[in-house]
Motif scaffolding. Structure first.
Motif, PDB file in Angstrom:
ATOM      1  N   VAL A 247       0.809  -1.221   0.000  1.00  0.00           N
ATOM      2  CA  VAL A 247       0.000   0.000   0.000  1.00  0.00           C
ATOM      3  C   VAL A 247       0.841   1.270   0.000  1.00  0.00           C
ATOM      4  N   PHE A 248       2.140   1.154   0.299  1.00  0.00           N
ATOM      5  CA  PHE A 248       2.946   2.357   0.388  1.00  0.00           C
ATOM      6  C   PHE A 248       4.421   2.001   0.321  1.00  0.00           C
ATOM      7  N   PHE A 249       5.194   2.838  -0.379  1.00  0.00           N
ATOM      8  CA  PHE A 249       6.652   2.687  -0.402  1.00  0.00           C
ATOM      9  C   PHE A 249       7.303   4.063  -0.421  1.00  0.00           C
ATOM     10  N   ASP A 250       8.366   4.207   0.370  1.00  0.00           N
ATOM     11  CA  ASP A 250       9.171   5.414   0.262  1.00  0.00           C
ATOM     12  C   ASP A 250      10.626   5.092   0.607  1.00  0.00           C
ATOM     13  N   ARG A 251      11.481   6.047   0.324  1.00  0.00           N
ATOM     14  CA  ARG A 251      12.916   5.916   0.611  1.00  0.00           C
ATOM     15  C   ARG A 251      13.375   7.235   1.204  1.00  0.00           C
ATOM     16  N   LYS A 252      13.818   7.185   2.446  1.00  0.00           N
ATOM     17  CA  LYS A 252      14.271   8.400   3.120  1.00  0.00           C
ATOM     18  C   LYS A 252      15.235   8.035   4.238  1.00  0.00           C
ATOM     19  N   PRO A 253      16.060   9.003   4.673  1.00  0.00           N
ATOM     20  CA  PRO A 253      17.020   8.729   5.764  1.00  0.00           C
ATOM     21  C   PRO A 253      16.302   8.463   7.082  1.00  0.00           C
ATOM     22  N   MET A 254      16.967   7.658   7.915  1.00  0.00           N
ATOM     23  CA  MET A 254      16.481   7.382   9.262  1.00  0.00           C
ATOM     24  C   MET A 254      17.686   7.322  10.191  1.00  0.00           C
ATOM     25  N   HIS A 255      17.439   7.235  11.488  1.00  0.00           N
ATOM     26  CA  HIS A 255      18.499   7.131  12.499  1.00  0.00           C
ATOM     27  C   HIS A 255      19.472   8.310  12.421  1.00  0.00           C
ATOM     28  N   GLU A 256      18.987   9.498  12.010  1.00  0.00           N
ATOM     29  CA  GLU A 256      19.828  10.685  11.896  1.00  0.00           C
ATOM     30  C   GLU A 256      20.996  10.458  10.943  1.00  0.00           C
ATOM     31  N   SER A 257      20.805   9.598   9.968  1.00  0.00           N
ATOM     32  CA  SER A 257      21.831   9.319   8.959  1.00  0.00           C
ATOM     33  C   SER A 257      21.360   9.875   7.628  1.00  0.00           C
ATOM     34  N   GLN A 259      22.025   8.341   4.845  1.00  0.00           N
ATOM     35  CA  GLN A 259      21.814   7.220   3.954  1.00  0.00           C
ATOM     36  C   GLN A 259      20.345   6.823   3.949  1.00  0.00           C
ATOM     37  N   PRO A 260      19.776   6.575   2.780  1.00  0.00           N
ATOM     38  CA  PRO A 260      18.337   6.276   2.700  1.00  0.00           C
ATOM     39  C   PRO A 260      18.000   4.872   3.202  1.00  0.00           C
ATOM     40  N   VAL A 261      16.775   4.737   3.652  1.00  0.00           N
ATOM     41  CA  VAL A 261      16.224   3.457   4.092  1.00  0.00           C
ATOM     42  C   VAL A 261      14.965   3.191   3.274  1.00  0.00           C
ATOM     43  N   ASP A 262      14.864   2.003   2.685  1.00  0.00           N
ATOM     44  CA  ASP A 262      13.667   1.614   1.950  1.00  0.00           C
ATOM     45  C   ASP A 262      12.593   1.151   2.936  1.00  0.00           C
ATOM     46  N   HIS A 263      11.371   1.625   2.731  1.00  0.00           N
ATOM     47  CA  HIS A 263      10.258   1.240   3.601  1.00  0.00           C
ATOM     48  C   HIS A 263       9.075   0.835   2.748  1.00  0.00           C
ATOM     49  N   LEU A 264       8.677  -0.422   2.879  1.00  0.00           N
ATOM     50  CA  LEU A 264       7.497  -0.948   2.186  1.00  0.00           C
ATOM     51  C   LEU A 264       6.452  -1.300   3.221  1.00  0.00           C
ATOM     52  N   LEU A 265       5.234  -0.804   3.041  1.00  0.00           N
ATOM     53  CA  LEU A 265       4.142  -1.099   3.964  1.00  0.00           C
ATOM     54  C   LEU A 265       3.179  -2.073   3.318  1.00  0.00           C
ATOM     55  N   LEU A 266       2.872  -3.144   4.045  1.00  0.00           N
ATOM     56  CA  LEU A 266       1.880  -4.129   3.636  1.00  0.00           C
ATOM     57  C   LEU A 266       0.675  -4.003   4.563  1.00  0.00           C
ATOM     58  N   TYR A 276      11.609  -2.849   6.288  1.00  0.00           N
ATOM     59  CA  TYR A 276      12.671  -1.861   6.125  1.00  0.00           C
ATOM     60  C   TYR A 276      13.947  -2.550   5.634  1.00  0.00           C
ATOM     61  N   MET A 277      14.676  -1.878   4.747  1.00  0.00           N
ATOM     62  CA  MET A 277      15.986  -2.356   4.336  1.00  0.00           C
ATOM     63  C   MET A 277      16.952  -1.179   4.288  1.00  0.00           C
ATOM     64  N   GLU A 278      18.103  -1.363   4.909  1.00  0.00           N
ATOM     65  CA  GLU A 278      19.140  -0.338   4.925  1.00  0.00           C
ATOM     66  C   GLU A 278      20.505  -1.001   4.868  1.00  0.00           C
ATOM     67  N   HIS A 279      21.514  -0.219   4.466  1.00  0.00           N
ATOM     68  CA  HIS A 279      22.862  -0.757   4.377  1.00  0.00           C
ATOM     69  C   HIS A 279      23.392  -1.039   5.774  1.00  0.00           C
ATOM     70  N   LYS A 280      24.155  -2.130   5.906  1.00  0.00           N
ATOM     71  CA  LYS A 280      24.643  -2.535   7.227  1.00  0.00           C
ATOM     72  C   LYS A 280      25.468  -1.449   7.902  1.00  0.00           C
TER      73      LYS A 280
END
Length: 335
Positions: A247-257, A259-266, A276-280
């Protein structure tokens, strides 16, 4: 002493007579309780409409993890515009406002304002699709009785999942306005996971809209990013549990970083799960170090594991089996 003895002697008799009266069949056997003539799905549809269009306020108590938190609640509506407001009554004092997909939280002690984008949420009380038929794939809806909540007569509606991949709920709807007076979430064994209940609720002709502004500098707005397509994600869902859809997808920074984080809502229309998926290099430490360790906070379960150079986290108000099923079906996208 005689009066006390008389009271305890007569009390069992009184309770027996009361119970018999409540359970007795009506003289007219053709008569049916009024609630049996009300359809559960129609009642929920009326609730969704009432929650969007009416002006109402009251005191609501949230019960999570054995902790009770009372808050002042209000909902203002005018010509299609909506604003929800929660004001805590106990520490930490804070004010939370939802309007047009944006949730703002003002902490009273520090005057810090935090803003987050949540275009997929409809209410602090209970999320419900505009088209109740969307729930048919995953839930059965049934009117099961009438009770009083906050001295107001209410219909009791059971929302029962058709599998073990989501939780059951009950909703108590006020008979006059069809607003939710009480909502309970149950685990797979029938124990209460979360509950909210109004201790008083009033419907008004109009309520004011407020402007959330901190009294001091220090607003921390989340970076706004337009909703995108899950085709942009670094991962792909090879399968999704029945009833759920993207129902929703966005890509934006999180954790005050930066670097973007992918967020998919089901969502299945009632329950939602975030992936959520982010680089290690930018990810928070893994919560669980084993392959089966689903963690939980109140009714929310979550699980994290590594996928190549990335960390995947799945969380939502669904059973642990659902979290693992979704996590296991998230794979790195082949470019």
């Amino acid at each position: 002493m005689i009066v006390v003895k008389w009271f305890f002697l007569i009390l069992p008799v009184f309770l027996t007579v009361t119970a018999s009266a409540e359970n007795a069949l009506p003289t007219n056997t053709k008569a049916r309780p009024a609630w049996q003539a009300v359809d559960g799905k129609q009642a929920l549809a009326k609730m969704a409409h009432a929650m969007q269009t009416l002006n109402y306020q009251g005191t609501v108590a949230f019960l999570r993890d054995g902790k009770l938190e009372p808050m002042k609640y209000s909902h203002a509506a005018n010509r299609g515009r909506e604003q929800e407001r929660l004001l805590s009554l106990n520490s930490p004092l804070r004010e939370v406002v939802r309007e047009t997909g944006e949730v703002s939280c003002l902490y009273k002690a520090t005057q810090q304002l935090v803003i987050d984008q949540r275009p997929f949420e409809r209410s602090f009380l209970i999320d419900m699709p505009n088209d109740i038929n969307q729930l048919d794939a995953a839930y059965g809806i049934e009117m099961v009785g009438e009770e009083n909540v906050a001295m107001l007569p209410a219909y009791v509606i059971a929302i029962k999942p058709k599998d073990n991949l989501r939780y059951a709920r009950k909703v108590w709807l006020g008979r006059q306005w069809f607003l939710p007076l009480k909502v309970v979430v149950y685990d797979l064994e029938g124990a209460v996971l979360e509950e909210l209940v109004f201790t008083e609720l009033d419907v008004k002709d109009a309520l004011p809209f407020i402007d959330m502004k901190p009294l001091a500098d220090g607003a921390l707005p989340s970076q706004k990013s337009p909703s995108g397509s899950s085709a942009q994600a670094a991962f792909v869902m090879t399968a999704i549990p029945k009833g759920f859809k993207e129902v929703f997808f966005d890509r934006k920074p999180m954790h005050e970083s930066e670097q973007p984080v992918d967020h998919l809502l089901l969502s299945d229309g009632l329950a939602s799960v975030s992936v959520y998926m982010e680089h290690k290099n930018n990810a928070q430490p893994l919560v669980n170090n084993d392959t089966n360790g689903v963690q939980s906070v109140d009714a929310v379960n979550f699980f994290s594991h590594s996928l190549g150079d990335f960390q995947l986290t799945v969380m939502g108000e669904v059973p642990s089996e659902t979290i693992r099923l979704i996590a296991d079906n998230a794979k790195l996208r082949v470019r």
